[in-house]
Design a protein around this motif. Structure first.
Motif, PDB file in Angstrom:
ATOM      1  N   LEU A 115      12.521   4.830  -2.354  1.00  0.00           N
ATOM      2  CA  LEU A 115      11.444   4.003  -2.639  1.00  0.00           C
ATOM      3  C   LEU A 115      11.300   3.512  -1.117  1.00  0.00           C
ATOM      4  CD1 LEU A 115       8.605   3.220  -3.554  1.00  0.00           C
ATOM      5  CD2 LEU A 115       9.461   1.811  -4.804  1.00  0.00           C
ATOM      6  N   HIS A 116      12.348   2.692  -1.560  1.00  0.00           N
ATOM      7  CA  HIS A 116      12.491   1.805   0.058  1.00  0.00           C
ATOM      8  C   HIS A 116      12.305   2.843   1.159  1.00  0.00           C
ATOM      9  CE1 HIS A 116      14.844  -1.727   2.671  1.00  0.00           C
ATOM     10  NE2 HIS A 116      13.739  -1.574   2.758  1.00  0.00           N
ATOM     11  N   GLN A 117      13.084   3.993   0.779  1.00  0.00           N
ATOM     12  CA  GLN A 117      13.347   4.964   2.381  1.00  0.00           C
ATOM     13  C   GLN A 117      11.896   5.180   2.974  1.00  0.00           C
ATOM     14  OE1 GLN A 117      15.850   8.276   1.173  1.00  0.00           O
ATOM     15  NE2 GLN A 117      17.681   6.928   1.626  1.00  0.00           N
ATOM     16  N   ASN A 118      10.869   5.558   1.353  1.00  0.00           N
ATOM     17  CA  ASN A 118       9.583   6.124   1.977  1.00  0.00           C
ATOM     18  C   ASN A 118       8.750   4.813   2.807  1.00  0.00           C
ATOM     19  OD1 ASN A 118       8.318   8.588   0.816  1.00  0.00           O
ATOM     20  ND2 ASN A 118      10.427   8.063  -0.502  1.00  0.00           N
ATOM     21  N   VAL A 119       9.061   3.485   1.686  1.00  0.00           N
ATOM     22  CA  VAL A 119       8.050   1.982   2.330  1.00  0.00           C
ATOM     23  C   VAL A 119       8.522   2.300   3.781  1.00  0.00           C
ATOM     24  CG1 VAL A 119       7.623  -0.707   1.820  1.00  0.00           C
ATOM     25  CG2 VAL A 119       8.046   1.339   0.254  1.00  0.00           C
ATOM     26  N   ARG A 120       9.990   2.790   4.232  1.00  0.00           N
ATOM     27  CA  ARG A 120       9.931   1.756   5.335  1.00  0.00           C
ATOM     28  C   ARG A 120       9.812   2.968   6.217  1.00  0.00           C
ATOM     29  NH1 ARG A 120      13.143  -2.047   7.510  1.00  0.00           N
ATOM     30  NH2 ARG A 120      12.649  -0.877   9.644  1.00  0.00           N
TER      31      ARG A 120
ATOM     32  N   SER B 292       7.603   5.072 -11.839  1.00  0.00           N
ATOM     33  CA  SER B 292       7.417   3.913 -12.821  1.00  0.00           C
ATOM     34  C   SER B 292       8.381   2.732 -13.056  1.00  0.00           C
ATOM     35  CB  SER B 292       7.840   4.307 -13.711  1.00  0.00           C
ATOM     36  OG  SER B 292       7.411   3.350 -15.449  1.00  0.00           O
ATOM     37  N   LEU B 293       6.878   1.622 -12.321  1.00  0.00           N
ATOM     38  CA  LEU B 293       6.974   0.577 -12.155  1.00  0.00           C
ATOM     39  C   LEU B 293       6.120  -0.623 -12.924  1.00  0.00           C
ATOM     40  CD1 LEU B 293       4.670  -0.978  -9.833  1.00  0.00           C
ATOM     41  CD2 LEU B 293       6.032   0.464  -8.383  1.00  0.00           C
ATOM     42  N   ARG B 294       6.115  -2.230 -13.535  1.00  0.00           N
ATOM     43  CA  ARG B 294       5.662  -2.301 -14.029  1.00  0.00           C
ATOM     44  C   ARG B 294       5.167  -4.059 -12.500  1.00  0.00           C
ATOM     45  NH1 ARG B 294       9.701  -1.650 -16.671  1.00  0.00           N
ATOM     46  NH2 ARG B 294      11.320  -3.189 -16.009  1.00  0.00           N
ATOM     47  N   GLY B 295       6.117  -3.931 -11.693  1.00  0.00           N
ATOM     48  CA  GLY B 295       5.110  -5.035 -10.494  1.00  0.00           C
ATOM     49  C   GLY B 295       6.201  -5.196  -9.396  1.00  0.00           C
ATOM     50  N   VAL B 296       5.861  -5.566  -8.152  1.00  0.00           N
ATOM     51  CA  VAL B 296       6.138  -5.407  -6.691  1.00  0.00           C
ATOM     52  C   VAL B 296       5.916  -6.831  -6.591  1.00  0.00           C
ATOM     53  CG1 VAL B 296       6.861  -4.490  -4.861  1.00  0.00           C
ATOM     54  CG2 VAL B 296       6.061  -3.576  -6.937  1.00  0.00           C
TER      55      VAL B 296
ATOM     56  N   LYS C 108       0.792  -0.937  -0.438  1.00  0.00           N
ATOM     57  CA  LYS C 108       0.160   0.306   0.455  1.00  0.00           C
ATOM     58  C   LYS C 108       1.123   1.312   0.178  1.00  0.00           C
ATOM     59  CE  LYS C 108      -4.414   1.994   2.542  1.00  0.00           C
ATOM     60  NZ  LYS C 108      -5.457   1.585   2.679  1.00  0.00           N
ATOM     61  N   GLY C 109       1.717   1.396   0.668  1.00  0.00           N
ATOM     62  CA  GLY C 109       2.983   2.470   0.513  1.00  0.00           C
ATOM     63  C   GLY C 109       3.444   2.446  -0.834  1.00  0.00           C
ATOM     64  N   ILE C 110       4.094   1.343  -1.385  1.00  0.00           N
ATOM     65  CA  ILE C 110       3.964   1.774  -1.993  1.00  0.00           C
ATOM     66  C   ILE C 110       3.148   2.480  -3.380  1.00  0.00           C
ATOM     67  CG2 ILE C 110       5.441   0.661  -4.616  1.00  0.00           C
ATOM     68  CD1 ILE C 110       6.588  -1.778  -2.844  1.00  0.00           C
ATOM     69  N   GLU C 111       1.872   1.945  -3.411  1.00  0.00           N
ATOM     70  CA  GLU C 111       1.207   2.223  -4.182  1.00  0.00           C
ATOM     71  C   GLU C 111       0.914   3.941  -3.855  1.00  0.00           C
ATOM     72  OE1 GLU C 111      -0.227   0.864  -7.006  1.00  0.00           O
ATOM     73  OE2 GLU C 111       0.351  -0.608  -6.650  1.00  0.00           O
ATOM     74  N   ARG C 112       0.711   4.228  -2.782  1.00  0.00           N
ATOM     75  CA  ARG C 112       0.906   5.593  -2.616  1.00  0.00           C
ATOM     76  C   ARG C 112       2.007   6.301  -2.915  1.00  0.00           C
ATOM     77  NH1 ARG C 112       1.240   5.183   2.800  1.00  0.00           N
ATOM     78  NH2 ARG C 112       2.828   5.159   3.318  1.00  0.00           N
ATOM     79  N   VAL C 113       2.681   5.875  -2.376  1.00  0.00           N
ATOM     80  CA  VAL C 113       4.052   7.328  -2.961  1.00  0.00           C
ATOM     81  C   VAL C 113       4.099   7.280  -4.489  1.00  0.00           C
ATOM     82  CG1 VAL C 113       6.191   5.368  -2.562  1.00  0.00           C
ATOM     83  CG2 VAL C 113       6.461   7.836  -2.253  1.00  0.00           C
TER      84      VAL C 113
END
Length: 138
Positions: free
Chosen positions: A106-111, A66-70, A54-59
């Protein structure tokens, strides 16, 4: 301040039905375990994964990322006495052409902004990586 509610109802000695909003989930509450439902430890790991996703989708829109998948893999270690999780490790694999620096951002934001992951990290070591999904070999 937000508030969350859910209801758990015992079905029998093997399973519990969880209700929240219009969603329903079967939980493994069989002492011997069952393969068709998440047990409490797996629900905890799933909650962390959902929080990170959800954090990835928000940020990503805010960062113009840009991403294709996680894909997120989690592993939790449990001790028996006293019963508790002793560590949780994760690996976030992102299918993207973004730079390594942007992956780090991205990782910093997720954390930093994960409600569930931040809560769990106060109780148990939560460590992991976010990396680019390896490109398929042609």
């Amino acid at each position: 301040m937000q508030s969350y509610t859910m209801t758990a109802t015992r079905l029998d000695g093997y399973g519990t039905r969880m209700h929240c909003k219009a969603a329903e989930l079967l939980a493994d509450t069989d002492p011997a375990g069952r393969a068709d439902a998440f047990n409490p430890a797996e629900l905890l790991l799933a909650s962390i994964a959902a929080c990170m996703m959800k954090g990835i989708e928000r940020v990503t829109p805010m960062l113009g990322f840009s991403l294709r998948g996680v894909t997120i893999h989690l592993t939790g270690e449990r001790q028996d006495a006293p019963p508790r999780m002793t560590r949780i490790d994760y690996e976030i694999l992102v299918d993207t052409d973004e730079t390594d620096r942007r992956l780090e951002l991205l990782h910093q934001n997720v954390r930093k902004y994960g409600t569930i992951s931040n809560t769990i990290a106060l109780a148990v070591p939560l460590n992991g990586t976010l990396m680019r999904l390896p490109s398929p070999v042609a």
